[in-house]
Design an enzyme around this catalytic site. Sequence first.
Site, PDB file in Angstrom:
ATOM      1  N   HIS A  28       0.866  -0.952   0.106  1.00  0.00           N
ATOM      2  CA  HIS A  28      -0.005   0.019   0.148  1.00  0.00           C
ATOM      3  C   HIS A  28       0.831   1.356  -0.131  1.00  0.00           C
ATOM      4  CE1 HIS A  28      -2.937   2.667   2.245  1.00  0.00           C
ATOM      5  NE2 HIS A  28      -3.453   2.495   1.212  1.00  0.00           N
ATOM      6  N   GLU A  55       1.398  -0.637  -5.320  1.00  0.00           N
ATOM      7  CA  GLU A  55       0.370   0.412  -5.503  1.00  0.00           C
ATOM      8  C   GLU A  55       0.891   1.579  -5.833  1.00  0.00           C
ATOM      9  OE1 GLU A  55      -1.791   2.348  -2.468  1.00  0.00           O
ATOM     10  OE2 GLU A  55      -3.466   2.249  -3.756  1.00  0.00           O
ATOM     11  N   ASP A  57      -1.075   5.455  -6.340  1.00  0.00           N
ATOM     12  CA  ASP A  57      -2.168   6.458  -6.359  1.00  0.00           C
ATOM     13  C   ASP A  57      -1.584   7.630  -7.329  1.00  0.00           C
ATOM     14  OD1 ASP A  57      -3.858   5.434  -4.438  1.00  0.00           O
ATOM     15  OD2 ASP A  57      -2.164   5.910  -3.002  1.00  0.00           O
ATOM     16  N   HIS A  70      -0.737  10.318  -3.186  1.00  0.00           N
ATOM     17  CA  HIS A  70      -2.111   9.961  -2.831  1.00  0.00           C
ATOM     18  C   HIS A  70      -3.297  10.973  -2.959  1.00  0.00           C
ATOM     19  CE1 HIS A  70      -5.213   8.929   0.300  1.00  0.00           C
ATOM     20  NE2 HIS A  70      -5.127   7.803  -0.315  1.00  0.00           N
ATOM     21  N   GLU A 161      -3.946   3.487  -9.239  1.00  0.00           N
ATOM     22  CA  GLU A 161      -5.284   4.011  -8.636  1.00  0.00           C
ATOM     23  C   GLU A 161      -5.557   5.189  -9.293  1.00  0.00           C
ATOM     24  OE1 GLU A 161      -6.463   4.378  -4.621  1.00  0.00           O
ATOM     25  OE2 GLU A 161      -8.236   5.596  -4.911  1.00  0.00           O
TER      26      GLU A 161
HETATM   27 CA    CA Z   1      -5.005   3.967  -3.074  1.00  0.00          CA
END
Ligand code: CA
Length: 342
Positions: A28, A55, A57, A70, A161
């Site tokens: 994460h 991950e 963002d 993020h 994301e």
């Molecule tokens: Ca995320």
Amino acid sequence: MKTLLLHLLLSTSALATGAAPSPVVIAHRGASGYLPEHTLPSVAYAHALGADYLEQDIVLSKDRVPLVLHDIEIDTVTDVATRFPGRQRANGHFYAIDFTLAEIRQLRAHERCDPKTGRPVYPRRFPIGQSTFAVPTLEEELQFIQGLNRSTGRDTGIYPEIKAPAWHRAQGHDISAIVLEVLARYGYRTKADNFYLQCFDFAEVQRLRRELGFQGKIVQLVGRYGAGENEQAATDDARDNSDLLAPARLAEVARYADGIGPSLAHLVAVDATGHAQPNDVVARAHALGLVVHPYTFRTDALPKFSSDARALLSLLFGELRVDGIFADQPDVVRAYRQGYSR
Ligand code: CA
């Protein structure tokens, strides 16, 4: 010896068939439990710790460069307020989209802090202001991961994301189209490629399929999110799409997505004594063919219903039977998985 041989055979055949271990470990924001989130050192460490997916963002800069950050606001993880005083918006926040890549390059990234107090959100993590970290672009990070995959012989996946697509469109930029172009250029296009795309905005998930023709795997995120989807953001623009987990809505989600990313709290019913029992969300998602990748495992910020990290992992692995876990400490989940599978 026999067991060892069998183990070797099994692991070789798992490699040969490309069968992923389960549940998959998703780092994460990199190994954010140990190094400032989304910085390349954090990505390298997560890769080294053996996460299955890393991950990202993604938000845009003023010159439409996808950045790995993020939040659309950048004052919680960089020194923007001291480097570019006066460049905040009326609400007091500094936004990535108001800065060019050349300006973003001048920022120093740091451990997440509360902008009001300046104190770290997770006090026992990497100290704020120590060493030097930068904000990577999506392209830099993909090159970095693919380079590490090559030099280590691994095939660690990515898990990007798309952040706040409606907000970006309101600022004049189609973030999804921009991100898909970069992903495709780096070989992330179809369900055979080792990645999941994720987004909170269900309208955008539908648009990714219908309008933008995206062919890869998508995870529909579920929970509370703001325009900036900032966990620490003011509540005035916060939204909650938890209704997507209702039976009829979940069936609708399954027409577009390959999985869901709910919060841990969405998957359990907590009784009066604080004990958590699985609810029916995972079973219903599995019946629809959806994988379930909840967020977020943090050894230093456990959910209220969990007494310790091992109890939480036991719940996730043994009772909830999730298919993956977003984790700030990917090594802890991976070590538990290794013990669990034996
Ligand atoms: Ca995320």
